[in-house]
Design an enzyme around this catalytic site. Structure first.
Site, PDB file in Angstrom:
ATOM      1  CG  ASP A  88      21.580  37.388 114.666  1.00 51.18           C
ATOM      2  OD1 ASP A  88      21.309  38.418 115.603  1.00 51.18           O
ATOM      3  OD2 ASP A  88      21.254  37.202 113.666  1.00 51.18           O
ATOM      4  CG  HIS A 148      16.972  31.726 112.303  1.00 55.85           C
ATOM      5  ND1 HIS A 148      18.291  31.973 112.363  1.00 55.85           N
ATOM      6  CD2 HIS A 148      17.100  30.272 112.033  1.00 55.85           C
ATOM      7  CE1 HIS A 148      19.063  30.722 112.521  1.00 55.85           C
ATOM      8  NE2 HIS A 148      18.223  29.901 112.202  1.00 55.85           N
TER       9      HIS A 148
END
Length: 310
Positions: free
Chosen positions: A13, A134
């Site tokens: 990520d 996110h």
């Protein structure tokens, strides 16, 4: 379990957050430790990240961001419910507070999500094969509906639903963080129907909360995978996850490797946060590239892949 074929997507990520994050994720990919990345298009090193993905042929999707830094949609940068008084997104908890108070305009959320998909396409030359959120904003009430509409509009097939098997047994997670995780889990349960209705899919199993930062170890990853497989194979099938006749189970492991950010470089408009500057990023990187982790995958018939291989 021996007969089961496991497809494991290891997603790095926050690709695009800063040059040192990008470098760390690329190093992990080249070492065969990460098989997929999720790009923050409002990250300060997003263009560089997209170039690296192209150069090394790294499978890349979109890490939709509504909580950290600045919007990518020009119109929303000056006057928007998505911004705090400093002109930035409200933050991980601030976003949740503003949402629960009914202060966020969902048409602005949709506008920003679409702008991020368009920017992703501009940077990479293709639409994202997968798109997640996110700080898990994509499973929040109201947001989940808009998020699902955007995915359906662009034909983006895959997302992430952060429900982690065995999470409740992880006694090393501090209570404040566990409260946040349990909130994410509850939001995720309530999102399943919405995503299913919009024809969106996700891997059978999600892992990543219990193995983040300093809690990551080779043993932790192994036991999280084992726990998850046992639980999954004993569970009743659901529409999104029919029990695989072929004996294949798919898992996404969310990871955050990188070399620590050095301020003022990095971030999404406000500079790098504490987690990005911490040694925990490096710890994840060093754990993921350990040869014993790789050899464990081989002996367990675990094949690393990306969303486009599903």
């Amino acid at each position: 379990l021996r007969m089961l074929q496991v497809k494991l997507i290891v997603t790095g990520d926050d690709f695009g957050y800063c040059p040192r994050r990008n470098q760390g994720i690329v190093d992990c990919f080249l070492a065969g430790a990460v098989s997929n990345v999720s790009l923050l298009v409002n990250g300060s090193a997003a263009a560089d990240a997209a170039k690296l993905a192209r150069r090394y042929n790294i499978p890349i999707g979109l890490h939709a961001n509504l909580s950290e830094g600045s919007p990518v949609c020009e119109v929303l940068r000056t006057n928007s419910t998505l911004l705090n008084q400093d002109g930035f997104f409200h933050g991980k908890m601030g976003f949740r507070t503003a949402l629960s108070k009914g202060l966020l305009n969902m048409s602005e959320v949709k506008q920003e999500l679409k702008a991020q998909v368009e920017l992703f396409q501009e940077l990479t030359g293709h639409l994202p094969p997968h798109m997640d959120g996110h700080q898990h904003v994509h499973v929040l009430p109201e947001v989940r509906h808009v998020f699902a509409e955007v995915l359906e509009e662009y034909g983006i097939k895959y997302t992430r639903v952060p429900i982690e098997p065995g999470l409740h047994q992880c006694d090393w997670i501090p209570p404040s963080l566990m409260d946040f995780y349990l909130g994410v889990e509850e939001d995720s349960f309530n999102t399943v129907d919405v995503f299913t209705r919009h024809g969106i899919r996700w891997p059978d199993i999600y892992i990543g909360l219990s193995t983040m930062g300093k809690n990551m170890s080779v043993n932790n990853i192994w036991s999280a995978i084992d726990t998850a497989i046992v639980e999954f194979t004993s569970k009743a099938p659901s529409p999104a996850h029919p029990t695989p006749r072929s004996g294949t189970v798919t898992i996404e492991l969310m990871v955050h490797p990188g070399y620590p950010s050095v301020p003022p470089v990095g971030g999404c408009g406000e500079g790098p946060d504490d987690f990005s500057q911490s040694w925990e990023r490096l710890h994840e990187l060093q754990t993921l590239i350990k040869p014993e982790l790789q050899s464990h995958y081989k002996t367990r018939n675990i094949q690393l892949c990306s969303f486009k291989d599903l």
